[in-house]
Every structure is written in structure tokens, then in C-alpha cells.
Design a protein around this motif. Structure first.
Motif, PDB file in Angstrom:
ATOM      1  N   LYS A 112      -5.409  -4.487   0.519  1.00 40.35           N
ATOM      2  CA  LYS A 112      -4.209  -5.002  -0.131  1.00 40.35           C
ATOM      3  C   LYS A 112      -3.076  -5.009   0.874  1.00 40.35           C
ATOM      4  N   ILE A 113      -2.391  -6.141   1.012  1.00 41.81           N
ATOM      5  CA  ILE A 113      -1.245  -6.229   1.930  1.00 41.81           C
ATOM      6  C   ILE A 113       0.035  -5.935   1.157  1.00 41.81           C
ATOM      7  N   ILE A 114       0.773  -4.958   1.618  1.00 40.06           N
ATOM      8  CA  ILE A 114       2.095  -4.638   1.078  1.00 40.06           C
ATOM      9  C   ILE A 114       3.077  -4.766   2.228  1.00 40.06           C
ATOM     10  N   LYS A 115       4.019  -5.686   2.075  1.00 40.66           N
ATOM     11  CA  LYS A 115       4.873  -6.115   3.180  1.00 40.66           C
ATOM     12  C   LYS A 115       3.949  -6.675   4.262  1.00 40.66           C
ATOM     13  N   THR A 116       3.797  -6.000   5.404  1.00 47.95           N
ATOM     14  CA  THR A 116       2.858  -6.498   6.415  1.00 47.95           C
ATOM     15  C   THR A 116       1.792  -5.466   6.745  1.00 47.95           C
ATOM     16  N   ASP A 117       1.648  -4.464   5.896  1.00 44.44           N
ATOM     17  CA  ASP A 117       0.668  -3.406   6.129  1.00 44.44           C
ATOM     18  C   ASP A 117      -0.555  -3.600   5.231  1.00 44.44           C
ATOM     19  N   PHE A 118      -1.720  -3.196   5.759  1.00 46.06           N
ATOM     20  CA  PHE A 118      -2.970  -3.272   5.010  1.00 46.06           C
ATOM     21  C   PHE A 118      -3.307  -1.895   4.439  1.00 46.06           C
ATOM     22  N   PHE A 119      -3.594  -1.842   3.142  1.00 46.59           N
ATOM     23  CA  PHE A 119      -3.960  -0.599   2.487  1.00 46.59           C
ATOM     24  C   PHE A 119      -5.314  -0.748   1.787  1.00 46.59           C
ATOM     25  N   ILE A 120      -6.030   0.348   1.667  1.00 47.50           N
ATOM     26  CA  ILE A 120      -7.300   0.375   0.962  1.00 47.50           C
ATOM     27  C   ILE A 120      -7.037   0.224  -0.534  1.00 47.50           C
ATOM     28  N   ASP A 121      -7.809  -0.672  -1.190  1.00 45.49           N
ATOM     29  CA  ASP A 121      -7.543  -1.019  -2.588  1.00 45.49           C
ATOM     30  C   ASP A 121      -8.659  -0.571  -3.534  1.00 45.49           C
ATOM     31  N   THR A 122      -9.738   0.001  -3.009  1.00 46.94           N
ATOM     32  CA  THR A 122     -10.807   0.529  -3.870  1.00 46.94           C
ATOM     33  C   THR A 122     -11.236   1.906  -3.355  1.00 46.94           C
ATOM     34  N   ASP A 123     -11.873   2.651  -4.207  1.00 48.03           N
ATOM     35  CA  ASP A 123     -12.289   4.011  -3.864  1.00 48.03           C
ATOM     36  C   ASP A 123     -13.712   3.981  -3.310  1.00 48.03           C
ATOM     37  N   ASP A 124     -13.845   3.676  -2.003  1.00 48.11           N
ATOM     38  CA  ASP A 124     -15.155   3.526  -1.378  1.00 48.11           C
ATOM     39  C   ASP A 124     -15.204   4.230  -0.027  1.00 48.11           C
ATOM     40  N   PHE A 125     -16.401   4.637   0.375  1.00 49.16           N
ATOM     41  CA  PHE A 125     -16.686   5.198   1.704  1.00 49.16           C
ATOM     42  C   PHE A 125     -15.897   6.473   1.986  1.00 49.16           C
ATOM     43  N   GLY A 126     -15.423   7.123   0.951  1.00 46.08           N
ATOM     44  CA  GLY A 126     -14.670   8.362   1.140  1.00 46.08           C
ATOM     45  C   GLY A 126     -13.261   8.145   1.660  1.00 46.08           C
ATOM     46  N   ILE A 127     -12.810   6.884   1.708  1.00 48.71           N
ATOM     47  CA  ILE A 127     -11.443   6.580   2.157  1.00 48.71           C
ATOM     48  C   ILE A 127     -10.541   6.490   0.932  1.00 48.71           C
ATOM     49  N   PRO A 128      -9.506   7.295   0.826  1.00 47.36           N
ATOM     50  CA  PRO A 128      -8.660   7.281  -0.375  1.00 47.36           C
ATOM     51  C   PRO A 128      -7.917   5.960  -0.547  1.00 47.36           C
ATOM     52  N   ILE A 129      -7.769   5.547  -1.786  1.00 47.20           N
ATOM     53  CA  ILE A 129      -6.933   4.380  -2.082  1.00 47.20           C
ATOM     54  C   ILE A 129      -5.522   4.639  -1.569  1.00 47.20           C
ATOM     55  N   GLY A 130      -4.932   3.617  -0.966  1.00 50.59           N
ATOM     56  CA  GLY A 130      -3.599   3.761  -0.392  1.00 50.59           C
ATOM     57  C   GLY A 130      -3.604   4.172   1.058  1.00 50.59           C
ATOM     58  N   SER A 131      -4.805   4.412   1.620  1.00 49.33           N
ATOM     59  CA  SER A 131      -4.878   4.677   3.068  1.00 49.33           C
ATOM     60  C   SER A 131      -4.504   3.411   3.831  1.00 49.33           C
ATOM     61  N   LYS A 132      -3.830   3.601   4.951  1.00 50.71           N
ATOM     62  CA  LYS A 132      -3.307   2.484   5.721  1.00 50.71           C
ATOM     63  C   LYS A 132      -4.224   2.188   6.910  1.00 50.71           C
ATOM     64  N   ILE A 133      -4.659   0.938   7.031  1.00 51.87           N
ATOM     65  CA  ILE A 133      -5.496   0.537   8.152  1.00 51.87           C
ATOM     66  C   ILE A 133      -4.615   0.380   9.401  1.00 51.87           C
ATOM     67  N   LEU A 134      -5.026   1.014  10.479  1.00 52.68           N
ATOM     68  CA  LEU A 134      -4.259   0.951  11.735  1.00 52.68           C
ATOM     69  C   LEU A 134      -4.892   0.021  12.756  1.00 52.68           C
ATOM     70  N   ALA A 135      -6.227   0.003  12.813  1.00 51.15           N
ATOM     71  CA  ALA A 135      -6.911  -0.833  13.808  1.00 51.15           C
ATOM     72  C   ALA A 135      -8.347  -1.092  13.346  1.00 51.15           C
ATOM     73  N   VAL A 136      -8.885  -2.214  13.798  1.00 46.51           N
ATOM     74  CA  VAL A 136     -10.286  -2.568  13.539  1.00 46.51           C
ATOM     75  C   VAL A 136     -10.913  -2.964  14.865  1.00 46.51           C
ATOM     76  N   ASN A 137     -11.984  -2.268  15.224  1.00 46.67           N
ATOM     77  CA  ASN A 137     -12.696  -2.530  16.490  1.00 46.67           C
ATOM     78  C   ASN A 137     -11.737  -2.572  17.685  1.00 46.67           C
ATOM     79  N   GLY A 138     -10.807  -1.636  17.680  1.00 43.91           N
ATOM     80  CA  GLY A 138      -9.888  -1.493  18.803  1.00 43.91           C
ATOM     81  C   GLY A 138      -8.690  -2.418  18.784  1.00 43.91           C
ATOM     82  N   LYS A 139      -8.597  -3.306  17.802  1.00 48.03           N
ATOM     83  CA  LYS A 139      -7.467  -4.237  17.717  1.00 48.03           C
ATOM     84  C   LYS A 139      -6.484  -3.738  16.673  1.00 48.03           C
TER      85      LYS A 139
END
Length: 489
Positions: A112-139
């Protein structure tokens, strides 16, 4: 006419390939690009609204000149995509060639994008909802967002539609930009600010599609629904208009997720629903069009006739630059050219095309005798597009209706539509959709900047905290307004 965003992404992903090892020789790639360019220059009605002719010609020339050796079909698609992005028309669509299916290798997280940040929107893989994505594959995720914007179309400079589109199709656009990926190294921070890293394998699109129905931002919990899948089917994915009630507030919420469907059947539904509203002695009506990305314009007009007590206007003019479909031999689907182009516009020439300075549906724009007479609120957002956005503009123009939410994805002053033409380019098999009619809207507030969507009277946005709680911030805001109104009586 547009369909629901969710259906578009499912069809899009299931029918395309992303990084197929199919090479086009120079002559075939150049032929497709020439057809693409000619379609736009001969038929697009607002090609130079956001870029001047000289600058766009330079972009065409540079892309054409770069075709000096055999190229991948996906590379040709990207060259075309960079040009359509500069045209800034939400109805101008490109779909990649169908040569390699990505269904088995899809990004697994629901975002889920809020402003320009990406947040986790479902309760999966042990990552809490509302966790903020910082990077994917080093990007860094901010760089990824900038790279993906070109794949998400919107009218003008609007970003809300792009963000709603990217959060829904992140896996697809990521593959378009960076290639098919079987594993994702994801850096994120928990809601408490603790940075972590997790490596996740890609998943099939079918599995990710299923998980999408459980988004916290669909607000099943807010509506006291335990089963997110059932709530999605009954509330988010339902095309027909439907109503639910907040009787303690004497309030009805009318959800209209689409203006598609048979016009007579849609009006019959409205007659039935508004009869039910009167029977329940409702004082406040909320019309939720946050997931409405268009359909048939008469359906939007008919709905508005049930909530206004004055004659209303929707557009001032419509324009086409051609009375014939350009590069018709490559067209796979369109409306009747004679009826919707030649017969409609032929007697209204202007120096650069044909223009109607009247609205051919204006006689429909009168209040319905069985209209609702209480307080009306409209909920809209970035996914609100085309006829949905036009309905939001009607609400904005009406001083007695409160428009709440975020800027719509459809243009405030103008949009293209009415006459979509579907093409398949002969060599790359790239699918292209171009609408040939430009519509100028009737607006009351001329202070809105060019290239904007329809801005709400009250801007209310989702927060990270409300995402975690599953709280519908925007609807809750309206309920609070209604509660305050009720208390003051």
C-alpha cells in the motif's frame, strides 16, 4: 469505456509476457514504431496538451533513431511507453507483447502506498502490517517508485491514480522494468522502526491474486467482517450498486464500484435503491465511488439526477482530430466509425479538427422526481477515473454536496474517451488502446492547476496507523461529520 482496475490487472498479467527472448530485426521494429507514431499523430485528440510539438517530435525522432540493430520486443515496448507517458492521457494504454508468461514468478508482497512510501498491507511471511519497505534486491524503494511511474497512466500530472495503480500491479511493473525475478531480497522496517531483511521466493500470480483480497486497506475489520475474501467479493469487487446502512446515524452508504453495465438495468437498480432509502427514512447519503474507474456516462448522469435538486452540466465541448480511424488495418476493435465519428462530428469543422460546442446528453441532466432530499456526501480517490471522475466533478460543482477523499485519477478540466480503438502492432504484437475524442468539462472553480484530477472539498488520506488498525479513515471522517450534524439538531 474503462473496466474495473482489478480486472484490468488480472487480464493484463495473465495475457502478457515480460522479458521474452524474442528479437525483432530493425525493419520490423521500425515498422511497428512507425505505425505507433502515425496512430498518435493522426488520431490522438490532445497529443500536445502537456508537451509541445517540437519536444514530442524530438522524442519520436530519438526513439526511432535508436532502432539501429535487432531489439527485444519488450525494449520496443519501453521506447513506446516513454512517449505515451509524456502525452499524459489516462485512456492511452500500451500492453506488452505476449511472448513469455510471468504467472509463476510474481512479487509476493501486497503493498500500500501512503504518500510516497510503501507499506505491507497483509499479514504474511511474518512481516507485520504497516511495515515500511526500504529496498528490493538492493534498489531503494524511492528509486523503484520513480522507475515504475511510467507504466501507470493517469490524466495530466496526477499522481494518486499512478500510486493506486502501482500498489496493485507492483509485481507486473517491477518485472517490466527489472526483468523476471525468482527471488527477492527485501529490506524493511517494522512499525516500531526495527530494520530487518528477508529473502522471499517469487510466487505464482494466482496465489498473489488470492492474497490481494485480504488487504487491510479494504477495511473488512472496520465493517466487522472476519472473512476478507468474502468481504472483497461482496463489497470491493461487486459491480452492481448496493447499499448498507448506519441506522443510528440515519445514514445510507451507496457503493457504486462501476458505471459499466446495461444503462436501463442500472437505472432500474437506482430506482429500487432510492425507493428503499426513502422507506428507511434516511437523512444522510454517502456515495462511495473510490473504486469506480468508469463505464457508461449515462449511468453516472442518472445517478447524479437522484441527488441534486437543480439542472446540471457536465461538459462544454468535445473534439476529434480525425473522422476516420488511423491505421485501421491494425485495429482489432472499435465502435462504429460512421455513427460515432463521421455522423456526429462532420457538420462541425474547426481549423484543426471537428468540435461540438454542446453536450448531446444535456437533456438528461435534470433532477429526478424521486430524488433524495437529505444531505449528500461523495467519497472519491485516485482509483476514481473516467466516468467515475466525471461524477466526482458533478459533486464538486454542486455546493450542496461534500466531496471527501483524495484527488481523482481522471482529469479536472479535460479527458479523452468516448471512442476507444484497440490495435495490435503486426510484428511485436504490442497491444495499444487510444481514445479519439477529447472532452472539455464544465467546471466552476477555475483556480485548480492544469493537469490536476478532481480535488476533494475535504482531503482525507489514509495513515500508517489507520492501515495497521484497518480503519477506513475517509468513511470514518464522514460519519463524524454526520454525527456532529445530528448532535447539533
Amino acid at each position: 469505456m474503462t473496466k474495473r482496475i482489478l480486472f484490468i490487472v488480472f487480464l493484463f498479467v495473465s495475457s502478457i509476457s515480460v522479458f521474452a527472448q524474442k528479437f525483432l530485426d530493425v525493419s520490423k521494429a521500425s515498422e511497428d514504431f512507425k505505425i505507433f507514431e502515425k496512430i498518435l499523430k493522426d488520431g490522438h485528440p490532445s497529443l500536445y496538451d502537456y508537451i509541445d510539438k517540437e519536444e514530442l517530435d524530438t522524442a519520436f525522432n530519438m526513439a526511432r533513431a535508436s532502432l539501429i540493430e535487432d531489439t527485444l520486443d519488450i525494449s520496443l515496448f519501453k521506447k513506446m511507453q516513454k512517449i505515451t507517458e509524456r502525452v499524459k492521457d489516462g485512456h492511452l494504454l500500451l500492453f506488452p507483447p505476449s511472448t513469455l508468461n510471468t504467472n509463476q514468478y510474481y512479487f509476493p508482497l501486497i503493498l500500500k502506498i501512503i504518500k510516497t512510501d510503501f507499506f505491507i498491507d497483509t499479514d504474511d511471511f511474518g512481516i507485520p502490517i504497516g511495515s515500511k519497505i526500504l529496498a528490493v534486491n538492493g534498489k531503494e524503494i524511492s528509486h523503484i517508485l520513480e522507475a515504475l511511474k511510467k507504466y501507470a497512466v493517469s490524466d495530466g500530472y496526477n499522481l494518486t491514480r499512478k500510486y493506486r495503480d502501482i500498489e496493485l500491479k507492483f509485481g507486473l511493473y517491477y518485472a517490466c522494468e527489472y526483468g523476471v525475478t525468482k527471488e527477492f531480497d527485501i529490506k524493511y522496517s517494522t512499525p516500531e522502526g526495527i530494520e530487518k531483511t528477508i529473502v522471499l521466493p517469487s510466487e505464482s500470480f494466482v496465489i498473489v491474486k488470492h492474497r490481494n483480497t485480504k488487504r487491510n486497506s479494504y477495511f473488512a475489520k472496520y465493517h466487522s467482517q472476519k472473512d476478507g475474501i468474502d468481504f472483497f467479493a461482496e463489497h470491493i469487487n461487486k459491480k452492481e450498486p448496493f447499499i448498507y446502512y448506519k441506522h443510528h446515524l440515519k445514514t445510507a452508504v451507496l457503493v457504486v464500484n462501476s458505471f459499466s453495465g446495461d444503462i436501463n438495468a442500472f437505472k432500474s437498480s437506482l430506482i429500487r435503491l432510492f425507493k428503499e432509502i426513502r422507506k428507511n427514512k434516511i437523512k444522510h447519503l454517502v456515495i462511495d465511488i473510490r473504486y469506480n474507474d468508469g463505464g457508461y456516462r449515462p449511468n453516472a448522469i442518472n445517478l447524479f439526477s437522484f441527488v441534486t435538486d437543480t439542472i446540471f452540466k457536465q461538459r462544454t465541448s468535445s473534439f476529434v482530430s480525425s473522422l476516420t480511424i488511423p491505421e485501421k488495418e491494425y485495429s482489432t476493435r472499435s465502435y462504429d466509425e460512421k455513427q460515432f465519428l463521421k455522423d456526429k462530428f462532420y457538420n462541425h469543422p474547426v481549423y484543426d479538427g471537428w468540435k461540438l460546442n454542446f453536450d448531446d446528453l444535456e437533456t438528461m441532466m435534470i433532477p429526478n422526481r424521486e430524488r433524495f432530499t437529505g444531505n449528500v456526501y461523495v467519497l472519491a480517490g485516485g482509483a476514481t477515473f473516467s466516468a467515475g471522475s466525471s461524477f466526482a466533478l458533478l459533486a464538486k460543482n454542486d455546493p450542496d454536496i461534500l466531496l471527501v477523499g483524495e484527488e481523482t485519477g481522471g482529469g479536472y478540466y479535460t479527458h479523452t474517451g468516448q471512442f476507444p480503438v484497440h490495435y495490435k502492432l503486426p510484428n511485436s504484437k504490442i497491444i495499444m488502446v487510444m481514445s479519439m475524442e477529447k472532452i472539455l468539462h464544465y467546471v466552476k472553480d477555475t483556480s485548480i492547476p492544469k493537469g490536476s484530477g478532481v480535488s476533494p472539498d475535504r482531503t482525507v488520506s489514509l495513515t500508517k496507523e489507520d492501515l495497521i488498525k484497518g480503519k477506513d479513515t475517509q468513511l470514518d471522517y464522514i460519519f463524524k461529520v454526520i454525527h456532529g450534524h445530528t448532535k447539533s439538531k
